[in-house]
Design an enzyme around this catalytic site. Structure first.
Site, PDB file in Angstrom:
ATOM      1  CG  HIS A  76      -0.199   0.283   2.501  1.00  0.00           C
ATOM      2  ND1 HIS A  76       0.554  -0.675   3.136  1.00  0.00           N
ATOM      3  CD2 HIS A  76      -0.089   1.407   3.239  1.00  0.00           C
ATOM      4  CE1 HIS A  76       1.082  -0.148   4.229  1.00  0.00           C
ATOM      5  NE2 HIS A  76       0.720   1.106   4.313  1.00  0.00           N
ATOM      6  CB  ALA A 126      21.034  -8.195  -4.128  1.00  0.00           C
ATOM      7  CE  LYS A 146      13.992  -1.795 -18.295  1.00  0.00           C
ATOM      8  NZ  LYS A 146      14.257  -0.583 -17.979  1.00  0.00           N
TER       9      LYS A 146
END
Length: 189
Positions: A76, A126, A146
């Site tokens: 959120h 990481a 990506k």
């Protein structure tokens, strides 16, 4: 804040403190399973972080999920506060879910944003920030994350490196020396 909300807040604070004090990933996994912390959680979870996500019931974890230290699941945001305070509201808090498939490794310091589905057989490098779905069988890295490779190729490389080091103890001097030699060779080019 009414009395019920205060009690719930205090209960959550004690839960988080108790969880933070658990010394090992194994004890944190047991706590997670016993208290059914997440919406669902498969077998063989490895949970290295010392804190729980703020909305763990919005997270599903598959089987054989490995979560390294300092990984953050963001389900959120609180941007609605800014919008409301600017007089542009009323605006409601956004809440989204995260779904993690089977056989997933999430590297140290990665951040997983809401609304993301991570497929099966995935490695998240990481420091990555995952902002959209991750296809099954991939390795992702970067900000934003990506696809940079395939899960199967990475597993093969890891197994080959393991076989090369076979017989050496975990942190033996010989194994450390071998690691430095590989490092020097790879950077000599």
């Amino acid at each position: 804040m009414d009395t019920f909300e205060k009690k719930m807040l205090i209960r959550q604070l004690f839960r988080n403190l108790r969880f933070f004090c658990l010394p090992m990933a194994g004890s944190r996994r047991k706590y997670i399973m016993k208290h059914q912390v997440f919406a669902s959680c498969g077998e063989n979870l490895f949970w290295q972080p010392r804190k729980l996500p703020s909305d763990p019931k919005c997270i599903r974890l598959g089987n054989n999920v490995v979560v390294a230290a300092d990984v953050t699941f963001i389900t959120h945001d609180v941007i609605y506060l800014l919008i409301d305070r600017m007089g542009k509201g009323p605006c409601r808090e956004h809440l989204g879910c995260i779904d993690v498939g089977d056989n997933v490794f999430i590297g140290h310091g990665a951040k997983i944003l809401d609304g993301v589905r991570i497929g099966a057989n995935v490695i998240i490098a990481a420091g990555s920030i995952v902002t959209k779905d991750v296809p099954a069988g991939s390795v992702v890295a970067g900000v934003p994350a990506k696809v940079i490779g395939s899960f199967d190729d990475t597993v093969k490389k890891q197994l080959a490196a393991s076989a090369e080091a076979c017989g050496n103890s975990r942190f033996s001097e010989e194994r450390i020396r071998d690691a430095w030699e590989r490092f020097e060779r790879s950077h000599a080019q």
